[in-house]
Design a protein around this motif. Structure first.
Motif, PDB file in Angstrom:
ATOM      1  N   PRO A  35       0.828  -1.212   0.000  1.00  0.00           N
ATOM      2  CA  PRO A  35       0.000   0.000   0.000  1.00  0.00           C
ATOM      3  C   PRO A  35       0.862   1.262   0.000  1.00  0.00           C
ATOM      4  CG  PRO A  35       0.034  -0.988   2.192  1.00  0.00           C
ATOM      5  CD  PRO A  35       0.828  -1.887   1.296  1.00  0.00           C
ATOM      6  N   ARG A  36       0.279   2.365  -0.473  1.00  0.00           N
ATOM      7  CA  ARG A  36      -1.107   2.382  -0.912  1.00  0.00           C
ATOM      8  C   ARG A  36      -1.237   2.128  -2.404  1.00  0.00           C
ATOM      9  NH1 ARG A  36      -2.729   7.731   2.521  1.00  0.00           N
ATOM     10  NH2 ARG A  36      -0.831   8.431   1.474  1.00  0.00           N
ATOM     11  N   GLY A  37      -0.288   2.654  -3.190  1.00  0.00           N
ATOM     12  CA  GLY A  37      -0.442   2.609  -4.637  1.00  0.00           C
ATOM     13  C   GLY A  37      -0.489   1.231  -5.244  1.00  0.00           C
ATOM     14  N   GLY A  38       0.070   0.244  -4.556  1.00  0.00           N
ATOM     15  CA  GLY A  38       0.056  -1.104  -5.095  1.00  0.00           C
ATOM     16  C   GLY A  38      -1.275  -1.813  -4.973  1.00  0.00           C
ATOM     17  N   VAL A  39      -2.183  -1.292  -4.138  1.00  0.00           N
ATOM     18  CA  VAL A  39      -3.430  -2.000  -3.878  1.00  0.00           C
ATOM     19  C   VAL A  39      -4.364  -2.039  -5.096  1.00  0.00           C
ATOM     20  CG1 VAL A  39      -5.496  -2.106  -2.420  1.00  0.00           C
ATOM     21  CG2 VAL A  39      -3.262  -1.626  -1.396  1.00  0.00           C
ATOM     22  N   PRO A  40      -4.621  -0.919  -5.790  1.00  0.00           N
ATOM     23  CA  PRO A  40      -5.469  -1.022  -6.993  1.00  0.00           C
ATOM     24  C   PRO A  40      -4.882  -1.945  -8.054  1.00  0.00           C
ATOM     25  CG  PRO A  40      -5.213   1.277  -6.319  1.00  0.00           C
ATOM     26  CD  PRO A  40      -4.238   0.480  -5.518  1.00  0.00           C
ATOM     27  N   TRP A 193       4.941   7.020 -16.216  1.00  0.00           N
ATOM     28  CA  TRP A 193       4.377   5.961 -17.050  1.00  0.00           C
ATOM     29  C   TRP A 193       2.878   5.791 -16.847  1.00  0.00           C
ATOM     30  CZ3 TRP A 193       7.471   4.164 -20.780  1.00  0.00           C
ATOM     31  CH2 TRP A 193       8.810   4.536 -20.679  1.00  0.00           C
ATOM     32  N   TYR A 194       2.289   6.696 -16.084  1.00  0.00           N
ATOM     33  CA  TYR A 194       0.849   6.699 -15.832  1.00  0.00           C
ATOM     34  C   TYR A 194       0.243   8.030 -16.269  1.00  0.00           C
ATOM     35  CZ  TYR A 194       1.229   2.608 -12.718  1.00  0.00           C
ATOM     36  OH  TYR A 194       1.440   1.358 -12.192  1.00  0.00           O
ATOM     37  N   GLU A 195      -0.904   7.962 -16.928  1.00  0.00           N
ATOM     38  CA  GLU A 195      -1.645   9.195 -17.212  1.00  0.00           C
ATOM     39  C   GLU A 195      -2.219   9.766 -15.924  1.00  0.00           C
ATOM     40  OE1 GLU A 195      -4.525   8.497 -20.235  1.00  0.00           O
ATOM     41  OE2 GLU A 195      -3.060   7.691 -21.659  1.00  0.00           O
ATOM     42  N   ASP A 196      -2.748   8.878 -15.065  1.00  0.00           N
ATOM     43  CA  ASP A 196      -3.301   9.287 -13.776  1.00  0.00           C
ATOM     44  C   ASP A 196      -2.514   8.573 -12.691  1.00  0.00           C
ATOM     45  OD1 ASP A 196      -4.674   9.842 -11.476  1.00  0.00           O
ATOM     46  OD2 ASP A 196      -6.586   8.963 -12.115  1.00  0.00           O
ATOM     47  N   PHE A 197      -1.675   9.322 -11.969  1.00  0.00           N
ATOM     48  CA  PHE A 197      -0.876   8.751 -10.897  1.00  0.00           C
ATOM     49  C   PHE A 197      -1.187   9.469  -9.589  1.00  0.00           C
ATOM     50  CE2 PHE A 197       3.302   7.604  -8.838  1.00  0.00           C
ATOM     51  CZ  PHE A 197       3.143   6.233  -8.935  1.00  0.00           C
ATOM     52  N   GLY A 198      -2.465   9.833  -9.435  1.00  0.00           N
ATOM     53  CA  GLY A 198      -2.895  10.483  -8.207  1.00  0.00           C
ATOM     54  C   GLY A 198      -2.759   9.570  -7.006  1.00  0.00           C
ATOM     55  N   GLN A 199      -2.615  10.169  -5.837  1.00  0.00           N
ATOM     56  CA  GLN A 199      -2.409   9.389  -4.617  1.00  0.00           C
ATOM     57  C   GLN A 199      -3.602   8.498  -4.315  1.00  0.00           C
ATOM     58  OE1 GLN A 199      -2.152  11.259  -0.520  1.00  0.00           O
ATOM     59  NE2 GLN A 199      -0.024  10.686  -0.797  1.00  0.00           N
ATOM     60  N   THR A 200      -3.339   7.263  -3.948  1.00  0.00           N
ATOM     61  CA  THR A 200      -4.382   6.337  -3.517  1.00  0.00           C
ATOM     62  C   THR A 200      -4.717   6.626  -2.053  1.00  0.00           C
ATOM     63  OG1 THR A 200      -3.513   4.646  -5.012  1.00  0.00           O
ATOM     64  CG2 THR A 200      -5.006   3.895  -3.281  1.00  0.00           C
ATOM     65  N   SER A 201      -5.990   6.767  -1.743  1.00  0.00           N
ATOM     66  CA  SER A 201      -6.394   7.115  -0.379  1.00  0.00           C
ATOM     67  C   SER A 201      -6.510   5.872   0.505  1.00  0.00           C
ATOM     68  CB  SER A 201      -7.745   7.834  -0.394  1.00  0.00           C
ATOM     69  OG  SER A 201      -8.774   6.937  -0.781  1.00  0.00           O
ATOM     70  N   ASP A 202      -6.455   6.102   1.827  1.00  0.00           N
ATOM     71  CA  ASP A 202      -6.681   5.012   2.774  1.00  0.00           C
ATOM     72  C   ASP A 202      -8.064   4.403   2.577  1.00  0.00           C
ATOM     73  OD1 ASP A 202      -4.191   5.240   3.975  1.00  0.00           O
ATOM     74  OD2 ASP A 202      -4.894   6.595   5.553  1.00  0.00           O
ATOM     75  N   GLU A 203      -9.049   5.237   2.278  1.00  0.00           N
ATOM     76  CA  GLU A 203     -10.420   4.754   2.083  1.00  0.00           C
ATOM     77  C   GLU A 203     -10.499   3.823   0.876  1.00  0.00           C
ATOM     78  OE1 GLU A 203      -9.542   7.906   2.590  1.00  0.00           O
ATOM     79  OE2 GLU A 203     -10.250   8.039   4.670  1.00  0.00           O
ATOM     80  N   GLU A 204      -9.784   4.170  -0.197  1.00  0.00           N
ATOM     81  CA  GLU A 204      -9.793   3.305  -1.384  1.00  0.00           C
ATOM     82  C   GLU A 204      -9.121   1.966  -1.061  1.00  0.00           C
ATOM     83  OE1 GLU A 204      -8.318   3.184  -6.059  1.00  0.00           O
ATOM     84  OE2 GLU A 204      -7.951   4.985  -4.847  1.00  0.00           O
ATOM     85  N   VAL A 205      -8.029   2.028  -0.325  1.00  0.00           N
ATOM     86  CA  VAL A 205      -7.339   0.797   0.052  1.00  0.00           C
ATOM     87  C   VAL A 205      -8.268  -0.112   0.847  1.00  0.00           C
ATOM     88  CG1 VAL A 205      -5.498  -0.157   1.513  1.00  0.00           C
ATOM     89  CG2 VAL A 205      -5.026   1.774  -0.008  1.00  0.00           C
ATOM     90  N   ARG A 206      -8.914   0.442   1.856  1.00  0.00           N
ATOM     91  CA  ARG A 206      -9.808  -0.368   2.698  1.00  0.00           C
ATOM     92  C   ARG A 206     -10.974  -0.915   1.895  1.00  0.00           C
ATOM     93  NH1 ARG A 206     -11.051   2.948   8.111  1.00  0.00           N
ATOM     94  NH2 ARG A 206     -12.004   0.947   8.659  1.00  0.00           N
ATOM     95  N   GLY A 207     -11.497  -0.098   0.985  1.00  0.00           N
ATOM     96  CA  GLY A 207     -12.617  -0.550   0.169  1.00  0.00           C
ATOM     97  C   GLY A 207     -12.242  -1.713  -0.725  1.00  0.00           C
TER      98      GLY A 207
END
Length: 213
Positions: A35-40, A193-207
């Motif tokens: 986490p966090r970015g690796g989760v999606p 290497w990403y068009e969208d590299f916005g920060q992954t939130s804690d809420e997204e990780v938990r979801g």
């Protein structure tokens, strides 16, 4: 070579899942996200491989004054990995320990936040696929692989959409297999290497970790 871009982390995860297709439906497989970015990314991989998903929390040890530059990383079970940077730019033991103390507290916080009361997945005798959104220095994934090795899996597979050549070489020393969709030259940075590299939130990780979709 033309620059290859992923739309976002989910798009990258689907591309990575194709490279891991040989592991689909193998009962012993467990997908572990950094986490966090690796989760999606890992969520897409776990869905495609029909495998359980869990998090493996590691923390980068940022160089004092230049926190984005990794002088090492820590992982579960007291694992600590240091890079060559402190030898090039000396850092006092006291400065290192101050960073470690801060990041250890954050590691514990995130494990409690993301996993809650759920116990970590057992890894003994299983195939652990470690996933992140990319590798620059590879320090955090190095710590993750060492932590997982102590849990006695049958095989460790490091899997990422994009990585530097140096990081792939480093991870080949601690993992049984490294799977990477792109190893560009020059590498420069993961986010490019990403068009969208916005920060992954804690809420997204938990979801994602509690999603059965």
């Amino acid at each position: 070579m033309a620059q290859v871009e992923f739309r976002d982390r989910h798009d990258a995860g689907r591309a990575l899942a194709k490279a891991l297709a040989a592991w689909r439906g193998v009962p012993e497989v467990v997908v572990l996200a950094l986490p966090r970015g690796g989760v999606p990314v890992a969520w897409e991989v776990a869905q495609a491989l029909e495998a359980p998903l869990d998090v493996l929390v590691v923390r980068k040890l940022g160089f004092p004054g230049q926190e984005e530059l990794a002088m090492g990383a820590i992982g579960p079970g007291g694992v600590r990995v240091m890079s060559d940077i402190p030898r090039m730019w000396p850092v006092s033991d006291a400065e290192v320990e101050k960073v470690v103390e801060r990041e250890q507290a954050e590691l514990v916080r995130r494990e409690q936040l993301y996993r809650g009361e759920r116990a970590p997945l057992a890894l003994a005798g299983r195939v652990a696929i470690l996933v992140d959104d990319g590798l620059a220095t590879g320090a955090s994934m190095h710590a993750a692989a060492l932590a997982v090795r102590a849990m006695q899996p049958r095989r460790i597979v490091v899997a990422v959409p994009v990585a530097s050549r140096e990081a792939v070489q480093l991870l080949n020393t601690v993992a049984d297999e490294v799977v990477c969709v792109r190893v560009p030259e020059p590498f420069r940075a993961v986010g490019l290497w990403y068009e969208d590299f916005g920060q992954t939130s804690d809420e997204e990780v938990r979801g994602l970790l509690t999603s059965d979709a």
